[in-house]
Design a protein around this motif. Structure first.
Motif, PDB file in Angstrom:
ATOM      1  N   ALA A  86      -4.810 -43.029   1.630  1.00  0.00           N
ATOM      2  CA  ALA A  86      -6.085 -42.346   1.756  1.00  0.00           C
ATOM      3  C   ALA A  86      -6.200 -41.417   0.711  1.00  0.00           C
ATOM      4  CB  ALA A  86      -6.018 -41.660   3.060  1.00  0.00           C
ATOM      5  N   GLY A  87      -7.228 -41.321  -0.113  1.00  0.00           N
ATOM      6  CA  GLY A  87      -7.439 -40.447  -1.311  1.00  0.00           C
ATOM      7  C   GLY A  87      -8.972 -39.946  -1.294  1.00  0.00           C
ATOM      8  N   THR A  88      -8.956 -38.644  -1.773  1.00  0.00           N
ATOM      9  CA  THR A  88     -10.187 -37.827  -1.912  1.00  0.00           C
ATOM     10  C   THR A  88     -11.141 -38.674  -2.884  1.00  0.00           C
ATOM     11  OG1 THR A  88      -9.265 -36.395  -3.622  1.00  0.00           O
ATOM     12  CG2 THR A  88      -9.335 -35.712  -1.345  1.00  0.00           C
ATOM     13  N   ASN A  89     -10.392 -39.174  -3.923  1.00  0.00           N
ATOM     14  CA  ASN A  89     -11.174 -39.994  -5.125  1.00  0.00           C
ATOM     15  C   ASN A  89     -12.170 -39.073  -5.605  1.00  0.00           C
ATOM     16  OD1 ASN A  89     -11.375 -42.218  -6.534  1.00  0.00           O
ATOM     17  ND2 ASN A  89     -13.201 -43.027  -5.352  1.00  0.00           N
ATOM     18  N   ALA A  90     -11.924 -37.771  -5.605  1.00  0.00           N
ATOM     19  CA  ALA A  90     -13.081 -36.771  -6.254  1.00  0.00           C
ATOM     20  C   ALA A  90     -12.050 -35.501  -6.513  1.00  0.00           C
ATOM     21  CB  ALA A  90     -14.239 -36.450  -5.504  1.00  0.00           C
ATOM     22  N   ALA A  91     -12.759 -34.655  -7.491  1.00  0.00           N
ATOM     23  CA  ALA A  91     -12.102 -33.587  -7.805  1.00  0.00           C
ATOM     24  C   ALA A  91     -12.269 -32.261  -6.639  1.00  0.00           C
ATOM     25  CB  ALA A  91     -12.516 -33.033  -9.028  1.00  0.00           C
ATOM     26  N   ASN A  92     -13.352 -32.776  -5.887  1.00  0.00           N
ATOM     27  CA  ASN A  92     -13.712 -31.453  -4.961  1.00  0.00           C
ATOM     28  C   ASN A  92     -14.067 -32.048  -3.655  1.00  0.00           C
ATOM     29  OD1 ASN A  92     -15.973 -32.817  -5.577  1.00  0.00           O
ATOM     30  ND2 ASN A  92     -17.096 -31.054  -6.281  1.00  0.00           N
ATOM     31  N   ALA A  93     -13.453 -32.874  -3.235  1.00  0.00           N
ATOM     32  CA  ALA A  93     -13.686 -33.524  -1.794  1.00  0.00           C
ATOM     33  C   ALA A  93     -12.546 -33.199  -1.024  1.00  0.00           C
ATOM     34  CB  ALA A  93     -13.834 -35.142  -1.699  1.00  0.00           C
ATOM     35  N   THR A  94     -12.574 -33.225   0.413  1.00  0.00           N
ATOM     36  CA  THR A  94     -11.582 -32.714   1.257  1.00  0.00           C
ATOM     37  C   THR A  94     -11.492 -33.727   2.486  1.00  0.00           C
ATOM     38  OG1 THR A  94     -11.847 -30.440   0.918  1.00  0.00           O
ATOM     39  CG2 THR A  94     -10.564 -31.080   2.896  1.00  0.00           C
ATOM     40  N   MET A  95     -10.328 -34.293   2.688  1.00  0.00           N
ATOM     41  CA  MET A  95      -9.773 -35.146   3.507  1.00  0.00           C
ATOM     42  C   MET A  95      -9.362 -34.634   4.959  1.00  0.00           C
ATOM     43  SD  MET A  95      -8.325 -38.519   1.617  1.00  0.00           S
ATOM     44  CE  MET A  95      -6.774 -37.403   1.273  1.00  0.00           C
ATOM     45  N   THR A  96      -9.595 -34.966   6.285  1.00  0.00           N
ATOM     46  CA  THR A  96      -9.260 -34.294   7.298  1.00  0.00           C
ATOM     47  C   THR A  96      -8.443 -35.308   8.370  1.00  0.00           C
ATOM     48  OG1 THR A  96     -10.794 -32.505   7.305  1.00  0.00           O
ATOM     49  CG2 THR A  96      -9.944 -32.750   9.259  1.00  0.00           C
ATOM     50  N   PHE A  97      -7.408 -34.978   8.829  1.00  0.00           N
ATOM     51  CA  PHE A  97      -6.803 -35.954   9.792  1.00  0.00           C
ATOM     52  C   PHE A  97      -6.980 -34.945  11.078  1.00  0.00           C
ATOM     53  CE2 PHE A  97      -4.771 -37.560   5.905  1.00  0.00           C
ATOM     54  CZ  PHE A  97      -4.718 -38.704   6.324  1.00  0.00           C
ATOM     55  N   GLY A 115      -4.973 -31.455 -13.922  1.00  0.00           N
ATOM     56  CA  GLY A 115      -6.243 -31.406 -14.781  1.00  0.00           C
ATOM     57  C   GLY A 115      -7.505 -31.628 -14.254  1.00  0.00           C
ATOM     58  N   GLU A 116      -7.443 -31.808 -13.045  1.00  0.00           N
ATOM     59  CA  GLU A 116      -8.829 -32.028 -12.235  1.00  0.00           C
ATOM     60  C   GLU A 116      -8.874 -30.770 -11.007  1.00  0.00           C
ATOM     61  OE1 GLU A 116     -10.513 -34.320 -12.817  1.00  0.00           O
ATOM     62  OE2 GLU A 116      -9.333 -35.825 -14.137  1.00  0.00           O
ATOM     63  N   GLY A 117      -8.346 -29.818 -11.314  1.00  0.00           N
ATOM     64  CA  GLY A 117      -8.745 -28.690 -10.506  1.00  0.00           C
ATOM     65  C   GLY A 117      -7.457 -28.452  -9.572  1.00  0.00           C
ATOM     66  N   ILE A 118      -7.566 -27.810  -8.283  1.00  0.00           N
ATOM     67  CA  ILE A 118      -6.506 -27.667  -7.624  1.00  0.00           C
ATOM     68  C   ILE A 118      -6.253 -28.429  -6.243  1.00  0.00           C
ATOM     69  CG2 ILE A 118      -5.194 -25.820  -6.141  1.00  0.00           C
ATOM     70  CD1 ILE A 118      -6.980 -23.639  -7.987  1.00  0.00           C
ATOM     71  N   ALA A 119      -5.058 -28.947  -5.980  1.00  0.00           N
ATOM     72  CA  ALA A 119      -5.030 -29.905  -4.728  1.00  0.00           C
ATOM     73  C   ALA A 119      -4.447 -28.874  -3.631  1.00  0.00           C
ATOM     74  CB  ALA A 119      -4.219 -31.053  -5.086  1.00  0.00           C
ATOM     75  N   PHE A 162      -5.305 -31.425   9.896  1.00  0.00           N
ATOM     76  CA  PHE A 162      -4.466 -31.384   8.644  1.00  0.00           C
ATOM     77  C   PHE A 162      -5.496 -31.949   7.851  1.00  0.00           C
ATOM     78  CE2 PHE A 162      -1.748 -33.037   5.280  1.00  0.00           C
ATOM     79  CZ  PHE A 162      -0.689 -32.175   5.211  1.00  0.00           C
ATOM     80  N   THR A 163      -5.545 -30.975   6.533  1.00  0.00           N
ATOM     81  CA  THR A 163      -6.415 -31.424   5.554  1.00  0.00           C
ATOM     82  C   THR A 163      -5.610 -31.440   4.022  1.00  0.00           C
ATOM     83  OG1 THR A 163      -7.009 -29.340   4.858  1.00  0.00           O
ATOM     84  CG2 THR A 163      -8.360 -30.141   6.752  1.00  0.00           C
ATOM     85  N   LEU A 164      -6.306 -32.411   3.388  1.00  0.00           N
ATOM     86  CA  LEU A 164      -6.183 -32.406   1.944  1.00  0.00           C
ATOM     87  C   LEU A 164      -7.111 -32.380   1.113  1.00  0.00           C
ATOM     88  CD1 LEU A 164      -4.516 -35.031   3.677  1.00  0.00           C
ATOM     89  CD2 LEU A 164      -3.027 -35.122   1.782  1.00  0.00           C
ATOM     90  N   GLY A 165      -7.130 -31.449   0.030  1.00  0.00           N
ATOM     91  CA  GLY A 165      -8.436 -31.537  -0.785  1.00  0.00           C
ATOM     92  C   GLY A 165      -8.157 -31.324  -2.332  1.00  0.00           C
ATOM     93  N   GLY A 166      -9.210 -31.669  -3.067  1.00  0.00           N
ATOM     94  CA  GLY A 166      -9.254 -31.346  -4.359  1.00  0.00           C
ATOM     95  C   GLY A 166      -8.537 -32.452  -5.413  1.00  0.00           C
ATOM     96  N   ALA A 167      -8.599 -32.200  -6.640  1.00  0.00           N
ATOM     97  CA  ALA A 167      -7.952 -32.835  -7.728  1.00  0.00           C
ATOM     98  C   ALA A 167      -7.299 -34.166  -7.303  1.00  0.00           C
ATOM     99  CB  ALA A 167      -6.624 -32.158  -7.913  1.00  0.00           C
ATOM    100  N   TYR A 168      -8.168 -35.239  -6.699  1.00  0.00           N
ATOM    101  CA  TYR A 168      -7.986 -36.629  -6.519  1.00  0.00           C
ATOM    102  C   TYR A 168      -6.554 -36.698  -5.768  1.00  0.00           C
ATOM    103  CZ  TYR A 168     -11.728 -37.628  -9.748  1.00  0.00           C
ATOM    104  OH  TYR A 168     -12.898 -37.627 -10.144  1.00  0.00           O
TER     105      TYR A 168
END
Length: 210
Positions: A86-97, A115-119, A162-168
């Motif tokens: 599962a991937g954000t596939n973006a520099a500024n998106a957030t995934m949530t479980f 190089g794509e922001g902060i994860a 639980f969230t994962l966000g940013g930097a692909y």
């Protein structure tokens, strides 16, 4: 409160024992169960089901779920079909479980694109209060399917999201710990407890003799 109860309470405070410790980043879950993500190869914002009682969603419809068609992390390498992710596939998106029932721990094998922001990963309770967060800053050797297991584990089942966000950022091989693992008492606490019990027994012995 009797003498033994008071002494044990004092011992707990002296030893720094708490019934609820804040989450901390872990490289493995104690008592964790590995989850099998369905292979869907879909671009979606969800919601989609990772496992019974666990729902995935994203802030971007370009995010991927159950994806095996390859994913790039810049200098941190890439994943191929052997990682169902599962991937954000973006520099500024957030995934949530989101968990139907709060859990004690959650994490996965993660990677992100320097190089794509902060994860960032984070854990929240049922009241949407932040329990803990962590910025991912690890670097891999750039080899295929490289990454690192990262998650949070609590001393009580209080993680609701639980969230994962940013930097692909992307994750695979997720694990969940539904129940907390009791923390063993420290040797010092055990000795104090035994001493307190001995004191009470001696007092009772003197009372009977008198």
């Amino acid at each position: 409160m009797n003498l033994l109860t008071r002494l044990i309470a004092v011992a707990c405070m002296a030893a720094g024992v708490s019934t609820l410790a804040s989450a901390a980043p872990v490289a493995a879950l104690t008592g964790g169960t590995r989850l099998t993500m369905p292979v869907l190869n879909t671009f979606s914002a969800g919601p989609l089901t990772l496992a019974p009682g666990i729902t995935w969603s994203s802030t971007s419809s370009d995010s991927v779920f159950g994806y095996t068609d390859g994913y790039d992390f810049n200098s941190n390498g890439a994943w191929d079909y052997r990682k169902t992710l599962a991937g954000t596939n973006a520099a500024n998106a957030t995934m949530t479980f989101t968990f139907n029932q709060a859990v004690a721990g959650f994490g996965g094998f993660l990677n992100w694109a320097p190089g794509e922001g902060i994860a960032t990963i984070a854990a929240y309770d049922a009241n949407n209060a932040l329990i803990e967060s962590l910025n991912l800053d690890f670097r891999t050797d750039g080899s295929l399917n490289s990454g690192r297991f990262v998650g949070f584990q609590e001393s009580a089942s209080i993680i609701k999201r639980f969230t994962l966000g940013g930097a692909y950022v992307a994750g695979a091989d997720f694990q969940v710990a539904a129940s907390a693992v009791p923390e063993p008492a420290s040797p010092a606490l055990a000795l104090i407890g035994l001493g307190a019990m001995g004191l009470v027994l001696r007092r009772r012995s003197r009372n009977r003799a008198g």
